[in-house]
Design a protein around this motif. Structure first.
Motif, PDB file in Angstrom:
ATOM      1  N   LYS A 282       0.829  -1.207   0.000  1.00  8.59           N
ATOM      2  CA  LYS A 282       0.000   0.000   0.000  1.00  8.59           C
ATOM      3  C   LYS A 282       0.865   1.259   0.000  1.00  8.59           C
ATOM      4  CE  LYS A 282      -1.431   1.608   3.851  1.00  8.59           C
ATOM      5  NZ  LYS A 282      -0.923   3.001   3.878  1.00  8.59           N
ATOM      6  N   THR A 283       1.895   1.263   0.844  1.00  5.99           N
ATOM      7  CA  THR A 283       2.791   2.416   0.914  1.00  5.99           C
ATOM      8  C   THR A 283       3.444   2.678  -0.433  1.00  5.99           C
ATOM      9  OG1 THR A 283       3.266   2.126   3.266  1.00  5.99           O
ATOM     10  CG2 THR A 283       4.901   3.308   1.978  1.00  5.99           C
ATOM     11  N   ARG A 284       3.922   1.636  -1.078  1.00  4.40           N
ATOM     12  CA  ARG A 284       4.597   1.804  -2.363  1.00  4.40           C
ATOM     13  C   ARG A 284       3.651   2.303  -3.450  1.00  4.40           C
ATOM     14  NH1 ARG A 284       9.230  -2.798  -3.301  1.00  4.40           N
ATOM     15  NH2 ARG A 284      10.330  -2.496  -1.329  1.00  4.40           N
ATOM     16  N   MET A 285       2.418   1.853  -3.411  1.00  6.60           N
ATOM     17  CA  MET A 285       1.453   2.279  -4.413  1.00  6.60           C
ATOM     18  C   MET A 285       1.022   3.728  -4.209  1.00  6.60           C
ATOM     19  SD  MET A 285      -0.965  -1.115  -4.753  1.00  6.60           S
ATOM     20  CE  MET A 285      -1.993  -0.399  -6.041  1.00  6.60           C
ATOM     21  N   GLN A 286       1.123   4.219  -2.982  1.00 10.25           N
ATOM     22  CA  GLN A 286       0.680   5.581  -2.684  1.00 10.25           C
ATOM     23  C   GLN A 286       1.749   6.634  -2.927  1.00 10.25           C
ATOM     24  OE1 GLN A 286      -0.729   5.363   1.375  1.00 10.25           O
ATOM     25  NE2 GLN A 286      -2.802   4.825   0.735  1.00 10.25           N
ATOM     26  N   VAL A 287       3.008   6.228  -3.015  1.00  7.78           N
ATOM     27  CA  VAL A 287       4.094   7.189  -3.158  1.00  7.78           C
ATOM     28  C   VAL A 287       4.035   7.879  -4.520  1.00  7.78           C
ATOM     29  CG1 VAL A 287       6.598   7.419  -3.386  1.00  7.78           C
ATOM     30  CG2 VAL A 287       5.636   6.060  -1.547  1.00  7.78           C
TER      31      VAL A 287
ATOM     32  N   VAL B 114      -3.463   8.652   1.642  1.00  3.70           N
ATOM     33  CA  VAL B 114      -2.541   8.928   0.532  1.00  3.70           C
ATOM     34  C   VAL B 114      -1.742  10.197   0.832  1.00  3.70           C
ATOM     35  CG1 VAL B 114      -2.346   9.480  -1.920  1.00  3.70           C
ATOM     36  CG2 VAL B 114      -4.023   7.780  -1.154  1.00  3.70           C
ATOM     37  N   ILE B 115      -2.423  11.229   1.309  1.00  6.96           N
ATOM     38  CA  ILE B 115      -1.748  12.485   1.645  1.00  6.96           C
ATOM     39  C   ILE B 115      -0.758  12.272   2.782  1.00  6.96           C
ATOM     40  CG2 ILE B 115      -2.105  14.795   2.612  1.00  6.96           C
ATOM     41  CD1 ILE B 115      -4.771  14.867   1.091  1.00  6.96           C
ATOM     42  N   LYS B 116      -1.140  11.475   3.768  1.00  6.85           N
ATOM     43  CA  LYS B 116      -0.240  11.185   4.890  1.00  6.85           C
ATOM     44  C   LYS B 116       1.037  10.510   4.403  1.00  6.85           C
ATOM     45  CE  LYS B 116      -1.062   7.630   7.602  1.00  6.85           C
ATOM     46  NZ  LYS B 116       0.188   6.805   7.691  1.00  6.85           N
ATOM     47  N   THR B 117       0.899   9.541   3.510  1.00  2.00           N
ATOM     48  CA  THR B 117       2.074   8.855   2.970  1.00  2.00           C
ATOM     49  C   THR B 117       2.958   9.832   2.204  1.00  2.00           C
ATOM     50  OG1 THR B 117       0.897   6.747   2.792  1.00  2.00           O
ATOM     51  CG2 THR B 117       2.847   7.022   1.413  1.00  2.00           C
TER      52      THR B 117
ATOM     53  N   TYR C 199      -8.534  13.426  -9.334  1.00  2.00           N
ATOM     54  CA  TYR C 199      -9.148  12.833  -8.146  1.00  2.00           C
ATOM     55  C   TYR C 199      -8.794  11.364  -7.954  1.00  2.00           C
ATOM     56  CZ  TYR C 199     -11.914  17.077  -7.663  1.00  2.00           C
ATOM     57  OH  TYR C 199     -12.291  18.378  -7.487  1.00  2.00           O
ATOM     58  N   LYS C 200      -8.454  10.672  -9.047  1.00  2.00           N
ATOM     59  CA  LYS C 200      -8.104   9.258  -8.909  1.00  2.00           C
ATOM     60  C   LYS C 200      -6.832   9.066  -8.076  1.00  2.00           C
ATOM     61  CE  LYS C 200      -5.335   8.813 -13.140  1.00  2.00           C
ATOM     62  NZ  LYS C 200      -5.173   8.098 -14.430  1.00  2.00           N
ATOM     63  N   GLY C 201      -5.990  10.108  -8.038  1.00  2.00           N
ATOM     64  CA  GLY C 201      -4.766  10.021  -7.257  1.00  2.00           C
ATOM     65  C   GLY C 201      -5.015   9.887  -5.770  1.00  2.00           C
ATOM     66  N   PHE C 202      -6.178  10.363  -5.331  1.00  2.00           N
ATOM     67  CA  PHE C 202      -6.502  10.292  -3.912  1.00  2.00           C
ATOM     68  C   PHE C 202      -6.909   8.882  -3.474  1.00  2.00           C
ATOM     69  CE2 PHE C 202      -7.111  14.780  -4.906  1.00  2.00           C
ATOM     70  CZ  PHE C 202      -6.446  15.388  -3.846  1.00  2.00           C
TER      71      PHE C 202
ATOM     72  N   GLY D  70      -3.799   2.911  -3.849  1.00  2.00           N
ATOM     73  CA  GLY D  70      -3.685   1.894  -2.804  1.00  2.00           C
ATOM     74  C   GLY D  70      -4.971   1.584  -2.072  1.00  2.00           C
ATOM     75  N   LEU D  71      -6.128   1.942  -2.680  1.00  2.00           N
ATOM     76  CA  LEU D  71      -7.411   1.704  -2.011  1.00  2.00           C
ATOM     77  C   LEU D  71      -7.620   0.221  -1.681  1.00  2.00           C
ATOM     78  CD1 LEU D  71     -10.256   2.577  -1.082  1.00  2.00           C
ATOM     79  CD2 LEU D  71     -11.017   2.280  -3.454  1.00  2.00           C
ATOM     80  N   LYS D  72      -7.400  -0.631  -2.675  1.00  2.00           N
ATOM     81  CA  LYS D  72      -7.652  -2.063  -2.475  1.00  2.00           C
ATOM     82  C   LYS D  72      -6.750  -2.663  -1.402  1.00  2.00           C
ATOM     83  CE  LYS D  72      -8.235  -6.411  -5.002  1.00  2.00           C
ATOM     84  NZ  LYS D  72      -8.198  -7.061  -6.343  1.00  2.00           N
ATOM     85  N   PRO D  73      -5.412  -2.480  -1.481  1.00  2.00           N
ATOM     86  CA  PRO D  73      -4.587  -3.058  -0.410  1.00  2.00           C
ATOM     87  C   PRO D  73      -4.859  -2.432   0.959  1.00  2.00           C
ATOM     88  CG  PRO D  73      -3.252  -1.735  -1.906  1.00  2.00           C
ATOM     89  CD  PRO D  73      -4.582  -1.922  -2.552  1.00  2.00           C
ATOM     90  N   ARG D  74      -5.309  -1.165   0.971  1.00  2.00           N
ATOM     91  CA  ARG D  74      -5.647  -0.542   2.264  1.00  2.00           C
ATOM     92  C   ARG D  74      -6.829  -1.254   2.904  1.00  2.00           C
ATOM     93  NH1 ARG D  74      -5.676   3.553   5.887  1.00  2.00           N
ATOM     94  NH2 ARG D  74      -7.618   4.692   6.292  1.00  2.00           N
ATOM     95  N   ILE D  75      -7.863  -1.528   2.112  1.00  2.00           N
ATOM     96  CA  ILE D  75      -9.035  -2.222   2.646  1.00  2.00           C
ATOM     97  C   ILE D  75      -8.685  -3.668   3.000  1.00  2.00           C
ATOM     98  CG2 ILE D  75     -11.341  -3.088   2.085  1.00  2.00           C
ATOM     99  CD1 ILE D  75     -11.788  -0.571   0.441  1.00  2.00           C
TER     100      ILE D  75
END
Length: 307
Positions: free
Chosen positions: A46-51, A234-237, A269-272, A275-280
């Protein structure tokens, strides 16, 4: 509806009068370490996908394929890089989390009455208060964890990472994401606790210890809360990994609104929802484990108290 079963003047949800703060904190610490450790490899993904970074990074297709790719290319141990930071921080942070939760819930009358009575406001306020306290302790550990999780991370250990971040970016780097973290975790926790308490009351109206109910209610509550708060995650990462970015614009992000503006300009907006799927997928079993572990430890201390 059957009347709730009580033992020695109290039911399971309302803790016995001499239930110590230390026992409550131990239950929380046990739950926190179990929660974060089991699903750690998916959290790394998830972290890698959000960077957000202009330098080349791996593109992962599917969670299972990504796990195999990372393990094959970077080694199996890479999936667990930074986990010691989580273990060091999660125990104390979750101890504070659940101790605060129980204290505030009791103060707001959430433990009054019979077990089947529902107190959604007390649950929400208790959850929000708990996360404010625990995140203040956990935030630096989370920064170190995410720096270690990045692809081609240059840090040799969590100690090396912490020292390097402090020396090159200052103490503020450990808390630059704290306001954003609170903006995410306060509603996340409020939603999760309300959903957990509500689902538990419906499935287990007697309020007695039931591992299946705690597991299912925890997973459902975590999944709902995770999906709603993903944009803030995503913003936090982005804030917590800014020191590793190659672009000046990314390295100099000031805070929540600045990060959101840059993310919107670059990816829309898709950028926000990176990592949605791995987060859930991470959050549902994690919260199920967390609540199950906490309720199990809580039940253990209550049984020991009865004995």
């Amino acid at each position: 509806m059957a009347a709730p079963v009580e033992d020695d003047g109290y039911d399971y949800e309302s803790l016995p009068p001499n239930f110590s703060l230390g026992a409550n904190m131990l239950a929380g610490a046990f739950a926190g370490i179990a929660e974060h450790s089991v699903m750690y490899p998916v959290d790394l993904l998830k972290t890698r996908m959000q960077v957000v970074n202009s330098s080349p990074t791996a593109v992962y297709s599917g969670i299972s394929n990504a796990m195999i790719t990372i393990s094959r290319v970077e080694g199996f141990r890479t999936l667990w890089r930074g986990i010691s930071s989580v273990v060091l921080g999660a125990g104390p942070a979750h101890a504070v989390y659940f101790a605060t939760y129980e204290a505030v819930k009791h103060a707001m009358g959430g433990n009054e009455g019979l077990a089947h009575e529902h107190h959604p406001l007390a649950a929400a306020v208790s959850g929000a208060s708990a996360t404010i306290a625990s995140d203040a302790l956990m935030n630096p550990f989370d920064v170190v964890k995410q720096r270690m999780q990045l692809q081609n991370s240059v840090y040799k250990s969590i100690g090396h990472c912490a020292r390097t971040v402090f020396r090159t970016e200052g103490f503020s780097a450990f808390y630059v994401s704290y306001p954003t973290t609170l903006c995410m975790t306060v509603p996340f926790t409020a939603i999760q606790f309300m959903a957990y308490e509500s689902t538990s009351k419906i499935l287990n109206p007697t309020g007695r210890y039931d591992p299946y109910t705690h597991c299912f209610a925890g997973a459902l509550a975590g999944g709902v809360a995770a999906g709603i708060t993903t944009p803030l995650d995503v913003i936090k990462t982005l804030l917590q990994t800014r020191g590793t970015a190659t672009e000046t614009e990314l390295r100099n992000i000031k805070g929540l609104f600045d990060a959101a503006k840059i993310l919107k300009a670059r990816e829309g907006y898709k950028g926000f929802f990176r990592g949605l799927k791995p987060r859930i997928v991470t959050t549902m079993p994690s919260t199920a484990i967390c609540w199950s572990g906490y309720e199990m430890a809580k039940a253990f201390f209550i049984r020991r108290n009865e004995a």
